[in-house]
Design a protein around this motif. Structure first.
Motif, short mmCIF file in Angstrom:
data_model
loop_
_atom_site.label_atom_id
_atom_site.label_comp_id
_atom_site.label_asym_id
_atom_site.label_seq_id
_atom_site.Cartn_x
_atom_site.Cartn_y
_atom_site.Cartn_z
N UNK A 341 0.95 -1.47 0.41
CA UNK A 341 -0.10 -0.14 0.39
C UNK A 341 1.11 0.98 0.05
N UNK A 342 2.21 1.44 -0.43
CA UNK A 342 2.79 3.00 0.08
C UNK A 342 3.21 3.10 -1.28
N UNK A 343 2.03 2.32 -2.53
CA UNK A 343 1.69 3.27 -3.45
C UNK A 343 0.94 4.28 -3.89
N UNK A 360 -17.40 7.45 5.62
CA UNK A 360 -16.93 7.77 5.04
C UNK A 360 -15.42 7.00 5.97
N UNK A 361 -16.22 7.74 7.58
CA UNK A 361 -15.37 6.73 8.91
C UNK A 361 -15.97 5.45 8.80
N UNK A 362 -16.35 5.23 8.31
CA UNK A 362 -15.88 3.22 7.75
C UNK A 362 -15.47 2.87 6.94
N UNK A 363 -15.02 4.35 5.99
CA UNK A 363 -13.78 3.84 4.81
C UNK A 363 -12.98 3.75 5.30
N UNK A 364 -12.81 4.98 6.12
CA UNK A 364 -10.93 5.22 6.38
C UNK A 364 -10.78 4.31 7.57
N UNK A 365 -11.89 3.90 8.06
CA UNK A 365 -11.90 2.58 9.11
C UNK A 365 -11.20 1.15 8.71
N UNK A 366 -12.15 0.85 7.43
CA UNK A 366 -11.29 -0.04 6.54
C UNK A 366 -9.67 -0.25 6.54
N UNK A 367 -9.47 1.24 6.66
CA UNK A 367 -8.19 1.45 5.48
C UNK A 367 -7.63 0.94 7.08
N UNK A 368 -7.66 1.83 8.13
CA UNK A 368 -7.23 1.49 9.09
C UNK A 368 -6.42 0.15 9.32
N UNK A 369 -7.71 -0.57 9.93
CA UNK A 369 -7.90 -1.84 10.47
C UNK A 369 -7.12 -3.48 9.59
N UNK A 370 -7.22 -2.71 8.23
CA UNK A 370 -6.77 -3.54 7.14
C UNK A 370 -5.27 -3.75 7.27
N UNK A 371 -4.18 -2.44 7.31
CA UNK A 371 -3.24 -2.37 7.44
C UNK A 371 -2.83 -2.47 8.56
N UNK A 372 -3.53 -2.28 9.72
CA UNK A 372 -2.91 -2.47 10.56
C UNK A 372 -2.57 -0.69 11.09
N UNK A 373 -2.88 0.14 10.74
CA UNK A 373 -2.30 1.64 11.08
C UNK A 373 -2.64 2.25 12.30
N UNK A 414 -2.88 8.81 5.19
CA UNK A 414 -2.42 6.98 6.67
C UNK A 414 -1.50 6.13 6.11
N UNK A 415 -1.07 5.70 4.51
CA UNK A 415 -0.58 4.99 4.66
C UNK A 415 0.91 4.95 4.91
N UNK A 416 1.93 6.13 4.22
CA UNK A 416 2.94 6.84 4.94
C UNK A 416 3.51 5.95 3.53
#
Length: 488
Positions: A341-343, A360-373, A414-416
């Motif tokens: 995910x760094x690209x 949108x909170x759920x969409x961003x939360x999915x990204x956080x959970x999926x990548x352990x952020x 969020x994915x740096x």
């Protein structure tokens, strides 16, 4: 012909979204509205047309050649659509029918379409050819670039000869030359005796059109006058701040250009590790070759602009470099650091990059959970981009395009990332919000030593943000169509 708008008031519950006392539009005299995103510019236009969303209430009177229409009755102006009033929409790709070819959609606006379909199609093809879109007549909207879709929408809006044309962000997605040519097309409408109301973030377009300029902020017109006066010697503090936000006037610590000469060593050439390497790249679409035998390297920390006229292949080249599209010939290699995910890609139309039914909170939360952020920086990023936390409780279609664009930037950060491909990331933003958004994006890019590939038609923005540019294609000049005078 004259058009007068009196005592307009648009509300959502108790919140006032637009409030103006009296606006007068005369034939041959351009009126342009500029101002911040969310100030009510587009709502004013939709209130005039009778196309406001059903959850908004409107009051006021629209008078067309002495005939008055109650603004609160949305249906009473439908008979004027296409014949007296036409709207060039802000999002042409979403406004065009995805199941119909461009030429067919334009032809439907010809007054004689029902009785002479062949003649209407010939008229449509001639207008599209005059806009350098001859080959696009048989194309579906999703195959067109943003600028090409904008010109198709312009053709569809004007071919019926309606004397009143409302153009909502008509230059979005157009390069400088195409914008100048668009301005000439809009002036042709005026020269034919038409009325023109243009809504834009583009101050250069407002300068080219001339006439009268209205500046809107927080639902009200805060300054009004001749374009030459308002855009050169503004009186209101907000107008002065708006002019100061043009990219040619920026001065920020992260800039690498002439404003920061002490960082000239960075400009001379990138020495970081190669992140993306493309060799011998060739790509064609619809029988048109976009680029041939092109080799590109993107290194860590480098900032590159992809420039060129609309439809020249900038987005396509970016998608090839991201390996979202295969090249016809050539190869693309990615460094291992881009995995996980760094690209990241910032899309030109952010609405297409979010699930429409998910908050949108759920969409961003999915990204956080999926990548352990660590999602704790989300609130800080929201604040730095002037985004209210309650926006995250809405769905993508319930916030403005500019707000959604900024949330897309937050999601990517969020994915740096090690590399961000930004496809017109501020095209939907007013100048002040664009400056603030780019400041936030570039501070994150600087902090992460992230490489940036930026697609933009704005030469001043490119010069302010990037180290070097790759130019694609050659501009094909528009042939000004022989438009018939508007029927008055």
């Amino acid at each position: 012909m004259s058009l007068r708008l009196s005592n307009l008031n648009v509300t959502h519950g108790d919140k006032v979204l637009v409030e103006t006392a009296r606006l007068v539009f005369e034939r041959g005299q351009p009126v342009t509205i500029v101002g911040e995103s969310g100030s009510g510019k587009s709502l004013l236009a939709h209130a005039m047309m009778g196309t406001l969303p059903p959850n908004l209430a409107a009051r006021g009177t629209l008078t067309v050649d002495g005939h008055s229409y109650d603004i609160s009755d949305q249906a009473n102006r439908r008979a004027l659509w296409g014949r007296t009033m036409a709207l060039l929409p802000q999002e042409p790709v979403l406004a065009l029918d995805p199941t119909m070819r461009a030429g067919e959609q334009v032809a439907e606006g010809v007054p004689a379409f029902r009785t002479d379909k062949r003649g209407a199609r010939r008229t449509a093809d001639a207008l599209l050819s005059s806009l350098s879109l001859g080959q696009a007549s048989s194309s579906f909207p999703h195959t067109l670039s943003g600028g090409m879709a904008q010109r198709v929408a312009f053709a569809a809006a004007t071919i019926g000869g309606a004397p009143v044309l409302i153009a909502d962000e008509p230059s979005k997605g157009l390069d400088r030359r195409a914008r100048t040519e668009l301005a000439e097309l809009l002036k042709l409408h005026l020269n034919g005796g038409g009325i023109l109301l243009t809504i834009t973030h583009d101050l250069d377009l407002a300068r080219e059109l001339g006439g009268e300029v209205l500046v809107m902020k927080d639902a009200h017109v805060v300054e009004q006058g001749a374009a030459g006066q308002v855009l050169a010697q503004p009186v209101h503090p907000y107008t002065r701040r708006l002019l100061a936000a043009e990219p040619s006037r920026w001065s920020h610590p992260w800039m690498r250009g002439s404003l920061n000469a002490e960082r000239a060593d960075v400009v001379q050439g990138a020495t970081g590790a190669v992140l993306v390497s493309g060799e011998g790249l060739t790509k064609s679409f619809g029988g048109q070759q976009l680029f041939s035998n092109l080799s590109v390297e993107v290194r860590a920390g480098e900032r590159i602009a992809l420039g060129g006229p609309s439809g020249s292949g900038k987005t396509t080249l970016g998608n090839v470099l991201l390996r979202l599209l295969p090249p016809d010939t050539g190869t693309v290699q990615h460094a291992d650091v881009l995995k996980g995910g760094r690209l990241q890609k910032l899309y030109q139309d952010p609405a297409l990059a979010f699930p429409p039914r998910v908050r949108l909170a759920e969409a961003l939360g999915d990204v956080v959970r999926r990548h352990g952020l660590d999602g704790s920086c989300l609130e800080e990023l929201m604040g730095s981009l002037r985004l209210a936390p309650e926006l995250l409780h809405r769905r993508p279609g319930q916030i403005s395009g500019g707000e959604l664009q900024r949330i897309a930037i937050i999601r990517s950060m969020l994915l740096e990332p090690a590399l961000v491909f930004a496809d017109e990331p501020t095209s939907r933003l007013d100048l002040i919000t664009q400056e603030e958004t780019m400041r936030c994006l570039m501070e994150q890019v600087e902090l992460l030593d992230c490489a940036l590939v930026l697609v933009t038609h704005d030469d001043a923005l490119s010069a302010a943000v990037t180290d070097r540019s790759i130019q694609l294609g050659a501009a094909t000049p528009l042939r000004m169509p022989e438009l018939q005078p508007a029927v008055l």
